[in-house]
Each structure stands twice: as C-alpha cells, then as structure tokens.
Scaffold this motif. Sequence first.
Motif, PDB file in Angstrom:
ATOM      1  N   LEU A   1       8.444  14.525 -42.696  1.00 45.11           N
ATOM      2  CA  LEU A   1       7.767  12.973 -42.832  1.00 45.11           C
ATOM      3  C   LEU A   1       8.909  12.208 -42.165  1.00 45.11           C
ATOM      4  CD1 LEU A   1       5.935  10.850 -43.454  1.00 45.11           C
ATOM      5  CD2 LEU A   1       7.034  10.687 -45.633  1.00 45.11           C
ATOM      6  N   GLY A   2       9.978  12.284 -42.221  1.00 44.99           N
ATOM      7  CA  GLY A   2      11.066  11.006 -41.905  1.00 44.99           C
ATOM      8  C   GLY A   2      11.336  11.438 -40.354  1.00 44.99           C
ATOM      9  N   ARG A   3      11.201  12.760 -40.130  1.00 38.70           N
ATOM     10  CA  ARG A   3      11.421  13.209 -38.506  1.00 38.70           C
ATOM     11  C   ARG A   3      10.211  12.709 -37.791  1.00 38.70           C
ATOM     12  NH1 ARG A   3      13.097  19.214 -37.813  1.00 38.70           N
ATOM     13  NH2 ARG A   3      13.823  18.504 -35.854  1.00 38.70           N
ATOM     14  N   TYR A   4       9.072  12.679 -38.246  1.00 37.18           N
ATOM     15  CA  TYR A   4       8.049  12.270 -37.574  1.00 37.18           C
ATOM     16  C   TYR A   4       7.972  10.742 -37.480  1.00 37.18           C
ATOM     17  CZ  TYR A   4       5.691  16.781 -37.453  1.00 37.18           C
ATOM     18  OH  TYR A   4       5.259  18.264 -37.319  1.00 37.18           O
ATOM     19  N   GLY A  37       2.511  17.900 -29.496  1.00 39.05           N
ATOM     20  CA  GLY A  37       1.663  18.277 -30.262  1.00 39.05           C
ATOM     21  C   GLY A  37       1.580  17.947 -31.749  1.00 39.05           C
ATOM     22  N   VAL A  38       2.104  16.762 -31.952  1.00 44.94           N
ATOM     23  CA  VAL A  38       2.043  16.112 -33.409  1.00 44.94           C
ATOM     24  C   VAL A  38       0.751  15.167 -33.466  1.00 44.94           C
ATOM     25  CG1 VAL A  38       3.222  14.491 -34.947  1.00 44.94           C
ATOM     26  CG2 VAL A  38       4.566  16.061 -33.463  1.00 44.94           C
ATOM     27  N   ASN A  39       0.105  15.312 -34.539  1.00 43.93           N
ATOM     28  CA  ASN A  39      -1.115  14.420 -34.647  1.00 43.93           C
ATOM     29  C   ASN A  39      -0.652  13.245 -35.244  1.00 43.93           C
ATOM     30  OD1 ASN A  39      -3.507  13.330 -35.668  1.00 43.93           O
ATOM     31  ND2 ASN A  39      -4.231  15.007 -36.338  1.00 43.93           N
ATOM     32  N   TRP A  41      -0.346  11.208 -39.160  1.00 45.54           N
ATOM     33  CA  TRP A  41       1.022  10.899 -39.736  1.00 45.54           C
ATOM     34  C   TRP A  41       1.164   9.255 -39.837  1.00 45.54           C
ATOM     35  CZ3 TRP A  41       4.167  13.832 -42.494  1.00 45.54           C
ATOM     36  CH2 TRP A  41       3.897  15.171 -42.151  1.00 45.54           C
ATOM     37  N   LYS A  42       0.615   8.567 -38.873  1.00 43.79           N
ATOM     38  CA  LYS A  42       0.724   7.296 -39.222  1.00 43.79           C
ATOM     39  C   LYS A  42      -0.191   6.647 -40.587  1.00 43.79           C
ATOM     40  CE  LYS A  42       1.547   4.764 -34.716  1.00 43.79           C
ATOM     41  NZ  LYS A  42       0.892   3.658 -33.784  1.00 43.79           N
ATOM     42  N   ILE A  43      -1.090   7.415 -40.732  1.00 42.98           N
ATOM     43  CA  ILE A  43      -1.992   7.080 -41.947  1.00 42.98           C
ATOM     44  C   ILE A  43      -1.211   7.459 -43.130  1.00 42.98           C
ATOM     45  CG2 ILE A  43      -3.964   7.982 -43.343  1.00 42.98           C
ATOM     46  CD1 ILE A  43      -5.491   8.107 -40.717  1.00 42.98           C
ATOM     47  N   ILE A  44      -0.664   8.641 -43.017  1.00 50.37           N
ATOM     48  CA  ILE A  44       0.098   9.124 -44.231  1.00 50.37           C
ATOM     49  C   ILE A  44       1.591   8.004 -44.261  1.00 50.37           C
ATOM     50  CG2 ILE A  44       2.089  10.793 -44.974  1.00 50.37           C
ATOM     51  CD1 ILE A  44       0.242  12.854 -43.456  1.00 50.37           C
TER      52      ILE A  44
END
Length: 345
Positions: A216-219, A234-236, A240-243
């Motif tokens: 999570l931190g890396r994203y 390839g990252v959604n 991840w913004k919603i998370i």
Amino acid sequence: MTSPTVTPPKPDRDPSTTAFAAIDRGAPRFARLRGSLQQLLAFASLILIVVVFSFASPHFFTANNLVSILTAATVTGILALGTTFVIITGGIDLSIGTGMVLSGVMAGVFLTYLGWPLWAGVLATILFGGLIGLINGINVSVLGIPPFIATLGMMLIAAGLSLVISGTKPIYFNDTPEFQQIMNLSIIPGIRFPMGVAIFIVMIVIAAVLLSKTILGRYTFSIGSNEAATALSGVNVRRWKIIIYTLAGLFVGLAGVLSASRLSSAQPTGGMGLELEAIAAVVIGGTSLQGGKGSIIGTVIGALIMAVLTNGLRIISVPQEWQSVAVGIVILVAVYLDMLRRRRA
C-alpha cells in the motif's frame, strides 16, 4: 509476403521491474539526505519553539502541560496521519474536519440513541468514517472529480448532516461513562497519561508500517510520483486510490471517537478549520502537496509543532484571534517552503 504478426508484450506487473524500481533504486542519495535534513529542520524548529515558550512562561515546561500538549495533538495528529497518505498521492481531503464531527455525532446515535454496546458503537463509528473516505475515493477515482472539489463538497455535506442528525443539539454520553474513558482514562498509575495519547502512539506505528513496509505504501508513493507510469505498469490506480481515501476515512472515524470521548459529547457544530491544521502538520513535516514525497514521522513532528504553538500562545495569554493569525502564518510558510523544495528538486 505477409509480415509476421507481432504480439505486443504483456505489461509487466512485477513491482521490481516497473515504476517501483525507480522508487527502490531511488532518487539520488542526496535527495534522500535532503529529505532527512528537512525532517531534522522540522524537529529543530519544534525544539526551538519549546525552548522559547519555556523561557516565556514557567508554566509551559511542566509534566502536566506537556501531557496537555500531547492530548491536544492527538486528534489533529490522527487526522494528519490519514491525510498523509492522501497528500502523498497528490490529492487533498478537505472533509476530515467535518467528517470527524459527523463521525462523533454518529457515535452518539449508536451509543446514546440506539443503545448499542460500547465496542459495537465504536467500531461502527470508525467504519462510518471509512464510508466517508470510500465516497471521497469513488468521487475522485471513478467519477474523476478533482480532489479539492470532491472533498469540499463532502465537507459541506458532513457539516449539514451533523446538524440534521443531531437536531442542532449536542449529544451527551451520560449513559455510557465508559465511552468517556477512551480518551481520558489515565493508563499509568500515579501519572496523568490519557489512553487517547497511547492510541495516538499506536496509530503512528501502524501508519508508519503501512507507509514504509507494505505494498500500500509503495503504491501510494508511486501514484504520487507518476500516476500515468504506475497505471501503465499494470497497477489498478483507481482501486488503490479508493483504498487510500478509505484508509484516511478510518483515521477520521477514530478521531471522531476520541474527540467525542474527550468532550463527553458529540458537538454538531465545529470541525471547520481542523482540516487546515492537519494539512499544515503534514506539510510542515515535509510531505509535498504535489505528491510523491512524505513520511509519518515528519507528520508527527508537524502535529506537535501545531499543538505546541497553540498551547504556548494560550499560556502566554495571546488573544484567540492572534492565535489564529499565528497558525495562518505557519500554514503559509509551510506551503511556501514546499514550493521552494519543488523548485530545487
């Protein structure tokens, strides 16, 4: 002749070979040193402010007042912890102040109006804060509304709902005295050390681990550094913004619990301005408003600076209106220093 069909390579989703490699190999060593230097400067500023107020008033540097400073920093600090993740992505959340107030009102609904058990009411309140963050994340990520506008709208919605649900009157927790102890109960015999401060320390550790030791931190850093490259790897990004916004909302819900517990009531008015203090704490700690850079320890230092400044000005009898002026100046200076950092980067 027909030219052979060339199959395009599939996106490489391995973080070690995508945009994250730039983060891991990092920026040049001097950039890391510069980030550490900024944290040291913030910490030095905190020490300087403490020294100045200690000489200005004999009542400042006392055990009781220092605990008061930590207590005052708890709510703003927890809001700032969640906001750190959002700002590192290049976003902003203006709804955390009124969202905290609305969460406190919902705590009153769950515990006082509905009579839920303490654990259920507290958990539901924290999850309600997460719901606010979830809606913010959907508005920003799925609907494409700019974070400033999306969270500004949520700020007004939360302020209005707080008044509607409470009937514009405070909700008192007289029937649940154990709720009041969540923030105020001293956990060290013979020493005034509120449980709320201990919860703040635990949340600092959790936030630091999430930001520095998890995917999570890396994203979070990758989205703030280069959102387009992160998506191409390839990252959604939407998910991840919603998370990340939901995570910030959980911190808001917890802050609502602690704030209502400290006051022994849910006050439907208020909360406006807390978002600025939390954002200021984040920026003072070295997190860039442009995204891609920040730390939890820096945010904690920034929150302590804000708490010490407010407490010290109050102790030396500076009028409330001038306290607001001082906080405003600190915010302007913090943003200007952030701009200077970006220009030199």
